[in-house]
Design an enzyme around this catalytic site. Structure first.
Site, PDB file in Angstrom:
ATOM      1  N   VAL A  14       0.868  -1.168   0.000  1.00  0.00           N
ATOM      2  CA  VAL A  14       0.000   0.000   0.000  1.00  0.00           C
ATOM      3  C   VAL A  14       0.910   1.223   0.000  1.00  0.00           C
ATOM      4  O   VAL A  14       2.089   1.131   0.352  1.00  0.00           O
ATOM      5  CB  VAL A  14      -0.968   0.037   1.207  1.00  0.00           C
ATOM      6  CG1 VAL A  14      -2.037  -1.033   1.078  1.00  0.00           C
ATOM      7  CG2 VAL A  14      -0.231  -0.093   2.522  1.00  0.00           C
ATOM      8  N   SER A  15       0.360   2.368  -0.377  1.00  0.00           N
ATOM      9  CA  SER A  15       1.192   3.561  -0.543  1.00  0.00           C
ATOM     10  C   SER A  15       1.565   4.267   0.745  1.00  0.00           C
ATOM     11  O   SER A  15       2.586   4.926   0.819  1.00  0.00           O
ATOM     12  CB  SER A  15       0.476   4.563  -1.461  1.00  0.00           C
ATOM     13  OG  SER A  15       0.308   3.980  -2.730  1.00  0.00           O
ATOM     14  N   SER A  16       0.737   4.154   1.782  1.00  0.00           N
ATOM     15  CA  SER A  16       1.055   4.881   3.016  1.00  0.00           C
ATOM     16  C   SER A  16       0.771   4.033   4.251  1.00  0.00           C
ATOM     17  O   SER A  16       0.021   3.060   4.200  1.00  0.00           O
ATOM     18  CB  SER A  16       0.258   6.184   3.081  1.00  0.00           C
ATOM     19  OG  SER A  16      -1.123   5.914   3.120  1.00  0.00           O
TER      20      SER A  16
END
Length: 193
Positions: A14-16
């Protein structure tokens, strides 16, 4: 290897840090080992991705929920797939079984879909830039200055006291250009008192 297939190695990203990996981990439940990462895919400098790439061996299959979890750009995706293929490692995407890199059709489909996705991102960026330009022209896109009049005065005093501008900018969490504009009264800082 005596006819034994390699491991099924999962990769979830996931990105964050505040996003959840739960859906991806559920999709990768059959993997022998899963590598979990919370980092943007805008570049390949991702430590868990590097760890996974070093871990996989010939005969292994990397299992990923979807192509965008592995890479964001077509170039990165194709480079990763090529690197894995050179190691004798296949890639399977749970959401898109037709994209299995063990087949020529899957590799072709990935190339085409990746190119379409990249084109779409570029078109979105172009439309966004055009919209911002039109809004600026109409006077509707005016972000507030990053520094208040008080902060500009404080910065001016610190610079006059001999503190380097780069240090002042860093401590105020702005770019040096923003600080230079504020001190010179340019752009958003024109007439700010």
């Amino acid at each position: 290897m005596s006819g034994q297939k390699g491991q099924l190695v999962g990769y979830a990203r996931v990105s964050s840090a505040d996003q959840s990996l739960a859906r991806q981990l559920e999709a990768l439940a059959g993997a022998d080992r899963v590598f979990e990462e919370k980092a943007s895919a805008k570049d390949r400098a991702r430590p868990v991705l590097a760890e996974m790439l070093a871990y996989v061996r010939e005969g292994d299959t990397v299992l990923v929920k979807s192509p965008d979890r592995l890479a964001r750009s077509t170039v990165d995706l194709l480079n990763l797939l090529s690197e894995l293929k050179a190691k004798g490692v296949a890639v399977r995407f749970v959401d898109s079984p037709a994209l299995d890199t063990a087949t020529a059709q899957g590799t072709f489909m990935l190339t085409v879909l990746g190119a379409v996705a990249e084109l779409e991102r570029e078109l979105i960026a172009e439309r966004r830039a055009e919209g911002i330009a039109l809004a600026k022209k109409a006077g509707k896109y005016d972000r507030a200055p990053k520094l208040t009049a008080g902060q500009v005065q404080e910065a001016r005093e610190r610079v006059d006291a001999g503190v380097p501008k780069a240090v002042v900018a860093r401590e105020m969490s702005v770019s040096r250009q923003t600080l230079y504009d504020a001190l010179a009264g340019r752009g958003r800082y024109a007439g700010l008192e």
